[in-house]
Motif scaffolding. Structure first.
Motif, PDB file in Angstrom:
ATOM      1  N   ILE A 149       0.830  -1.204   0.000  1.00  9.01           N
ATOM      2  CA  ILE A 149       0.000   0.000   0.000  1.00  9.01           C
ATOM      3  C   ILE A 149       0.865   1.255   0.000  1.00  9.01           C
ATOM      4  O   ILE A 149       0.587   2.219  -0.726  1.00  9.01           O
ATOM      5  N   VAL A 150       1.923   1.256   0.813  1.00  4.48           N
ATOM      6  CA  VAL A 150       2.838   2.406   0.846  1.00  4.48           C
ATOM      7  C   VAL A 150       3.463   2.619  -0.528  1.00  4.48           C
ATOM      8  O   VAL A 150       3.546   3.755  -1.027  1.00  4.48           O
ATOM      9  N   GLY A 156       3.796   4.552  -6.685  1.00  6.35           N
ATOM     10  CA  GLY A 156       2.937   4.338  -7.844  1.00  6.35           C
ATOM     11  C   GLY A 156       2.247   5.597  -8.325  1.00  6.35           C
ATOM     12  O   GLY A 156       2.217   5.884  -9.534  1.00  6.35           O
ATOM     13  N   LYS A 157       1.688   6.364  -7.382  1.00  7.98           N
ATOM     14  CA  LYS A 157       0.968   7.578  -7.773  1.00  7.98           C
ATOM     15  C   LYS A 157       1.902   8.603  -8.411  1.00  7.98           C
ATOM     16  O   LYS A 157       1.588   9.169  -9.462  1.00  7.98           O
ATOM     17  N   VAL A 161       1.362   9.541 -12.317  1.00  9.11           N
ATOM     18  CA  VAL A 161       0.870  10.883 -12.627  1.00  9.11           C
ATOM     19  C   VAL A 161       1.921  11.688 -13.370  1.00  9.11           C
ATOM     20  O   VAL A 161       1.637  12.315 -14.409  1.00  9.11           O
ATOM     21  N   PHE A 162       3.151  11.684 -12.872  1.00  6.23           N
ATOM     22  CA  PHE A 162       4.197  12.498 -13.493  1.00  6.23           C
ATOM     23  C   PHE A 162       4.559  11.971 -14.883  1.00  6.23           C
ATOM     24  O   PHE A 162       4.721  12.755 -15.834  1.00  6.23           O
ATOM     25  N   ALA A 163       4.668  10.658 -15.021  1.00 10.47           N
ATOM     26  CA  ALA A 163       5.047  10.078 -16.313  1.00 10.47           C
ATOM     27  C   ALA A 163       3.986  10.364 -17.372  1.00 10.47           C
ATOM     28  O   ALA A 163       4.304  10.753 -18.505  1.00 10.47           O
ATOM     29  N   PHE A 164       2.710  10.176 -17.025  1.00 10.59           N
ATOM     30  CA  PHE A 164       1.649  10.419 -17.992  1.00 10.59           C
ATOM     31  C   PHE A 164       1.524  11.905 -18.313  1.00 10.59           C
ATOM     32  O   PHE A 164       1.275  12.282 -19.471  1.00 10.59           O
ATOM     33  N   LEU A 191       2.045  14.846  -4.261  1.00  9.08           N
ATOM     34  CA  LEU A 191       0.869  15.072  -3.417  1.00  9.08           C
ATOM     35  C   LEU A 191      -0.286  14.153  -3.787  1.00  9.08           C
ATOM     36  O   LEU A 191      -1.159  13.890  -2.950  1.00  9.08           O
ATOM     37  N   CYS A 192      -0.310  13.678  -5.023  1.00 12.61           N
ATOM     38  CA  CYS A 192      -1.389  12.783  -5.454  1.00 12.61           C
ATOM     39  C   CYS A 192      -1.374  11.466  -4.686  1.00 12.61           C
ATOM     40  O   CYS A 192      -2.359  10.720  -4.710  1.00 12.61           O
TER      41      CYS A 192
END
Length: 253
Positions: A149-150, A156-157, A161-164, A191-192
């Protein structure tokens, strides 16, 4: 301002995605009669919107019926709130004293916000996020559930988010917010990873009926992942904005 809008929009779509997962993954023993009843209610909601009804009372009354129907259908009742919001009018051409009337949906949002922010969410957190500190051991912190989860929230987030975002900007499908550096965009991506309410909610739905022993690990993993995301996101944004204030103008192309 552009980064704030990006973060807010992404958070909204992220929650909608979580609700879709709830509707698909946590639906069992479907009741066709209740689903048909819910569809009839949705038809009336659509009709009210179409003929221009702007009073909130009819929508709220039908929303209660929709919630009951969705709950009894076997689909998670959370979906009813999302469906109801789609039919409450956002724009209005109605005028009062030669002034354009306010949006019913925005008015409802404004009225609900204090209750949600200062009562409902704190109660949700108080009831679902508690972790007994004396139960937190090294073995618990290094368990596969907690680490998974961590990693999902913190790594993961930000990666996703940054890559996309970078990919879409480089390909020309999107534009970077004006006067924004890549470092600031990366800070927002960090922050996401703060995924408190829906993460706890999904984890509880996933484990409470089959393996409730994992609920402590789910809560701990969400708390640690969210804390790391918030801390490192704040540090990166602080550095990014400090450079902007003290250095030359940032190249935005």
């Amino acid at each position: 301002v552009g980064l704030k809008i990006f973060l807010m929009a992404l958070a909204i779509f992220d929650d909608v995605g979580a609700i879709i997962i709830i509707a698909i993954s946590h639906t069992a023993n479907l009741s066709l009669i209740s689903m048909l009843f819910s569809m009839v209610v949705l038809f009336f909601l659509w009709g009210f919107n179409k003929i221009g009804i702007r009073r909130l009372t009819p929508y709220i009354l039908l929303g209660i019926l929709l919630w009951v129907g969705v709950l009894q259908s076997g689909i998670h009742a959370t979906v009813a709130g999302v469906l109801l919001a789609f039919f409450i009018p956002l724009r209005t051409n109605h005028k009062i004293n030669n002034k354009k009337a306010s949006s019913p949906l925005l008015y409802l949002e404004k009225q609900l916000h204090p209750w949600v922010a200062y009562l409902i969410l704190p109660l949700f957190a108080f009831a679902n996020a508690g972790v007994a500190l004396h139960d937190v051991t090294r073995e618990l912190l290094t368990s596969t559930t907690v680490l998974g989860i961590v990693a999902g929230l913190f790594l993961g987030k930000q990666i996703g988010v940054f890559a996309f975002a970078v990919g879409l900007i480089k390909l020309g499908f999107a534009k970077k917010p004006p006067q924004t550096s890549w470092l600031a965009l990366y800070g927002v991506a960090l922050l996401c990873g703060i995924g408190f309410t829906m993460s706890i909610f999904l984890g509880t739905l996933a484990f409470q009926s089959v393996q409730p022993v994992y609920l402590v690990e789910v809560r701990l993993g969400v708390l640690v992942g969210s804390a790391l995301s918030g801390l490192f996101g704040a540090i990166v944004l602080y550095i990014a904005f400090k450079k902007r204030k003290g250095g030359p103008a940032i190249e935005t192309k």
